[in-house]
Design an enzyme around this catalytic site. Structure first.
Site, PDB file in Angstrom:
ATOM      1  N   HIS A  38       0.349   1.343 -14.983  1.00  0.00           N
ATOM      2  CA  HIS A  38      -0.769   0.789 -14.195  1.00  0.00           C
ATOM      3  C   HIS A  38      -1.801   0.146 -15.132  1.00  0.00           C
ATOM      4  CE1 HIS A  38       0.183   4.256 -11.201  1.00  0.00           C
ATOM      5  NE2 HIS A  38       0.637   3.153 -10.663  1.00  0.00           N
ATOM      6  N   ARG A  88       8.530  -3.339 -11.393  1.00  0.00           N
ATOM      7  CA  ARG A  88       9.213  -2.778 -12.561  1.00  0.00           C
ATOM      8  C   ARG A  88      10.675  -3.184 -12.587  1.00  0.00           C
ATOM      9  NH1 ARG A  88       7.093   2.975 -10.909  1.00  0.00           N
ATOM     10  NH2 ARG A  88       7.835   1.972  -9.034  1.00  0.00           N
ATOM     11  N   LYS A 119      -0.090  11.727   2.850  1.00  0.00           N
ATOM     12  CA  LYS A 119       0.530  12.174   1.606  1.00  0.00           C
ATOM     13  C   LYS A 119      -0.290  13.348   1.077  1.00  0.00           C
ATOM     14  CE  LYS A 119       2.290   7.751  -0.108  1.00  0.00           C
ATOM     15  NZ  LYS A 119       2.206   6.793  -1.229  1.00  0.00           N
ATOM     16  N   SER A 134       4.354   7.274 -11.236  1.00  0.00           N
ATOM     17  CA  SER A 134       3.511   8.457 -11.040  1.00  0.00           C
ATOM     18  C   SER A 134       4.382   9.636 -10.607  1.00  0.00           C
ATOM     19  CB  SER A 134       2.449   8.184  -9.975  1.00  0.00           C
ATOM     20  OG  SER A 134       1.596   7.158 -10.387  1.00  0.00           O
TER      21      SER A 134
HETATM   22  O1  PNS Z   1       1.187   2.812  -5.032  1.00  0.00           O
HETATM   23  P1  PNS Z   1       1.656   2.813  -3.613  1.00  0.00           P
HETATM   24  O2  PNS Z   1       1.542   4.189  -3.011  1.00  0.00           O
HETATM   25  O3  PNS Z   1       3.029   2.219  -3.473  1.00  0.00           O
HETATM   26  O4  PNS Z   1       0.633   1.859  -2.791  1.00  0.00           O
HETATM   27  C1  PNS Z   1       0.849   1.549  -1.448  1.00  0.00           C
HETATM   28  C2  PNS Z   1      -0.365   0.786  -0.865  1.00  0.00           C
HETATM   29  C3  PNS Z   1      -1.624   1.598  -1.028  1.00  0.00           C
HETATM   30  C4  PNS Z   1      -0.510  -0.537  -1.574  1.00  0.00           C
HETATM   31  C5  PNS Z   1      -0.072   0.533   0.644  1.00  0.00           C
HETATM   32  O5  PNS Z   1       0.327   1.729   1.251  1.00  0.00           O
HETATM   33  C6  PNS Z   1      -1.262  -0.037   1.402  1.00  0.00           C
HETATM   34  O6  PNS Z   1      -1.680  -1.145   1.166  1.00  0.00           O
HETATM   35  N1  PNS Z   1      -1.813   0.748   2.329  1.00  0.00           N
HETATM   36  C7  PNS Z   1      -2.955   0.354   3.140  1.00  0.00           C
HETATM   37  C8  PNS Z   1      -2.573   0.163   4.613  1.00  0.00           C
HETATM   38  C9  PNS Z   1      -2.159  -1.265   4.890  1.00  0.00           C
HETATM   39  O7  PNS Z   1      -2.905  -2.220   4.697  1.00  0.00           O
HETATM   40  N2  PNS Z   1      -0.918  -1.425   5.384  1.00  0.00           N
HETATM   41  C10 PNS Z   1      -0.370  -2.713   5.775  1.00  0.00           C
HETATM   42  C11 PNS Z   1       0.249  -3.505   4.630  1.00  0.00           C
HETATM   43  S1  PNS Z   1       1.843  -2.962   4.232  1.00  0.00           S
END
Ligand code: PNS
Length: 150
Positions: free
Chosen positions: A21, A94, A45, A132
């Site tokens: 990150h 990645r 989560k 992570s």
């Molecule tokens: O690191 P991660 O857990 O893969 O991140 C996921 C994240 C936070 C980017 C995603 O879950 C997110 O954007 N959540 C916010 C809700 C949202 O906007 N959802 C619609 C778009 S998919």
């Protein structure tokens, strides 16, 4: 107030922040005037670290780097981006295995707000296997994560 600054958001769970990150944030900070690390507050989560701890980790890693900000968010990412005047969402890629999920999220976000562009960045190869989830797994069974996290 209108701004000509190029602002990006870098969203994720960051549970915890890894050196992968950090690498992406530094690359983003070179492309954009400001990059806001957006830490998802996700009640579903069960994170290892509280949202406050995760914010503190980013603050500490980027202390003295004013172009890197950090905020918590819940709700829609595109709404968070709009509130911060961000025209871009940065995500790290990645491996091919990341692609499908990222592709779906990028197109969903575009559908929700076509003004926000998703920008994918590749971390340095040495970080390309770090996640992570694996960092937590190694720690839980007593392994060393030196060099993998700040
Ligand atoms: O690191 P991660 O857990 O893969 O991140 C996921 C994240 C936070 C980017 C995603 O879950 C997110 O954007 N959540 C916010 C809700 C949202 O906007 N959802 C619609 C778009 S998919």
């Amino acid at each position: 107030m209108a701004t000509s600054q190029r602002i990006a958001v870098y969203p994720g769970s960051f549970d915890p922040l890894t050196n992968g990150h950090v690498d992406i944030i530094r690359r983003g900070a070179r492309l954009f005037d400001r990059i806001v690390v957006a830490i998802l507050v996700n009640e579903q989560k069960t994170p290892m670290f509280t949202t406050e701890d995760r914010v503190a980790m980013v603050r500490e890693a980027f202390a003295g780097e004013p172009s890197v900000g950090v905020e918590m968010f819940d709700g829609l990412l595109v709404e968070f981006a709009a509130r911060h005047g961000a025209g871009a969402i940065v995500r790290g890629l990645r491996a091919v295995s990341d692609f499908e999920y990222e592709f779906q999220m990028a197109l969903m976000n575009r559908r929700l707000d076509a003004r926000v562009e998703t920008v994918f960045m590749m971390p340095a190869a040495e970080y390309s296997y770090i996640s992570s989830r694996l960092v937590k797994e190694v720690v839980m069974v007593g392994g060393s994560v030196t060099g993998l996290v700040p």
